[in-house]
Enzyme design. Structure first.
Site, PDB file in Angstrom:
ATOM      1  N   GLY A   1       1.067  -1.105  -0.142  1.00 33.10           N
ATOM      2  CA  GLY A   1       0.010  -0.147  -0.026  1.00 33.10           C
ATOM      3  C   GLY A   1       0.717   1.285   0.132  1.00 33.10           C
ATOM      4  N   ASP A   2       2.250   1.057   0.283  1.00 33.45           N
ATOM      5  CA  ASP A   2       3.002   2.428   0.094  1.00 33.45           C
ATOM      6  C   ASP A   2       4.370   2.122  -0.392  1.00 33.45           C
ATOM      7  OD1 ASP A   2       3.885   4.848   0.376  1.00 33.45           O
ATOM      8  OD2 ASP A   2       3.964   4.991   2.812  1.00 33.45           O
ATOM      9  N   LEU A   3       4.332   1.297  -1.360  1.00 33.49           N
ATOM     10  CA  LEU A   3       5.696   0.326  -1.700  1.00 33.49           C
ATOM     11  C   LEU A   3       6.355   1.378  -2.730  1.00 33.49           C
ATOM     12  CD1 LEU A   3       7.018  -2.147  -1.147  1.00 33.49           C
ATOM     13  CD2 LEU A   3       6.047  -2.914  -3.144  1.00 33.49           C
TER      14      LEU A   3
END
Length: 270
Positions: free
Chosen positions: A173-175
């Site tokens: 999700g925040d890669l």
């Protein structure tokens, strides 16, 4: 080690010499805006860790102001490590999720993230990922009214731009590349905004700020979990959410890129 947003980063050791990573709110930080943040990160890492490949550090513990993880000794990225990472990322995604969203809300960086569950990804992406951050960016004055209208066109068209339906994937999700810590045998991912989402989102964000050996990661991923037709044309659609987050955090410095990506998303396949 340093600081990021409102928290500070440390390397600690147990009595037996075992190294640990510690993230803690700064002494002057107000707890209220970050209530539940470390719990969300710890539970997200644990959830990602219960997947095939589990490319995450171990969670040692947390409280409202502190998170303690196993220490990751980084190594230079190599093509071989990138290939292993691609396979493990595919395994993590394929472990799936019960729905888009999750059982509790989370954070992306220091910003709250609405994870109200949904069975419809276009609706979830439009209402939980794009619209809230567009409002925040507009309220900050970092986007002009014409900019807002362009992003609103994407929101209105998500169902047409999304491609064929896919089941919820177990995504980080925040890669972005800074959350990928390279190892000799692959990579470890940290600082998640974990939830059930679209697997193309993680891959699009890896491309947004540049990842070493990205082509090797993507090729290995495709071997394990082939991407759906048209995925390249959907990269801008998936990059729009993290760019809106950056506008909210850092202001108009990301305005031009965000608007350009919104226009690219609207174009769809060439």
């Amino acid at each position: 080690m340093g600081a990021s947003h409102a928290w500070e980063l440390y390397r600690a050791e147990l009595a037996d010499g075992t190294p640990l990573f510690v993230k803690a709110l700064g002494s002057g930080a107000d707890d209220a805006p970050f209530a539940g943040m470390f719990q969300a990160e710890a539970l997200g890492l644990s959830w990602l860790g219960r997947s095939f490949g589990s490319p995450v550090p171990d969670v040692w513990g947390w409280d409202p102001r502190t998170l303690v993880l196993s220490w990751v000794e980084e190594r230079p990225p190599t093509p071989e490590a990138a290939e292993r990472f691609g396979h493990r990322l595919a395994g993590m995604h394929l472990s799936g999720a019960d729905s888009f969203g999750g059982s509790r809300d989370g954070f992306i960086g220091p910003l709250p993230l609405d994870n109200t569950p949904s069975d419809d990804w276009p609706e979830f992406y439009a209402e939980r990922r794009l619209a809230p951050f567009l409002r925040r960016a507009a309220d900050r004055g970092a986007l002009t009214p014409p900019d807002v209208r362009i992003v609103e066109k994407v929101i209105d068209a998500v169902a047409d731009l999304a491609g064929e339906p896919e089941p919820p994937a177990r995504i980080h999700g925040d890669l972005w590349s800074g959350n990928v810590l390279w190892q000799d045998d692959g990579a470890v991912v940290v600082d998640p905004a974990a939830h059930g989402g679209h697997r193309e989102a993680d891959l699009a964000m890896l491309a947004l700020f540049g990842l070493p050996h990205l082509d090797r990661v993507r090729d290995a991923y495709n071997e394990a979990a082939p991407l759906a037709a048209g995925w390249r044309a959907r990269v801008p659609l998936h990059q729009l959410h993290p760019l809106l987050v950056h506008v909210c955090l850092y202001g108009a410095a990301y305005r031009t890129t965000t608007v350009d990506v919104a226009r690219a998303a609207l174009r769809g396949p060439d």
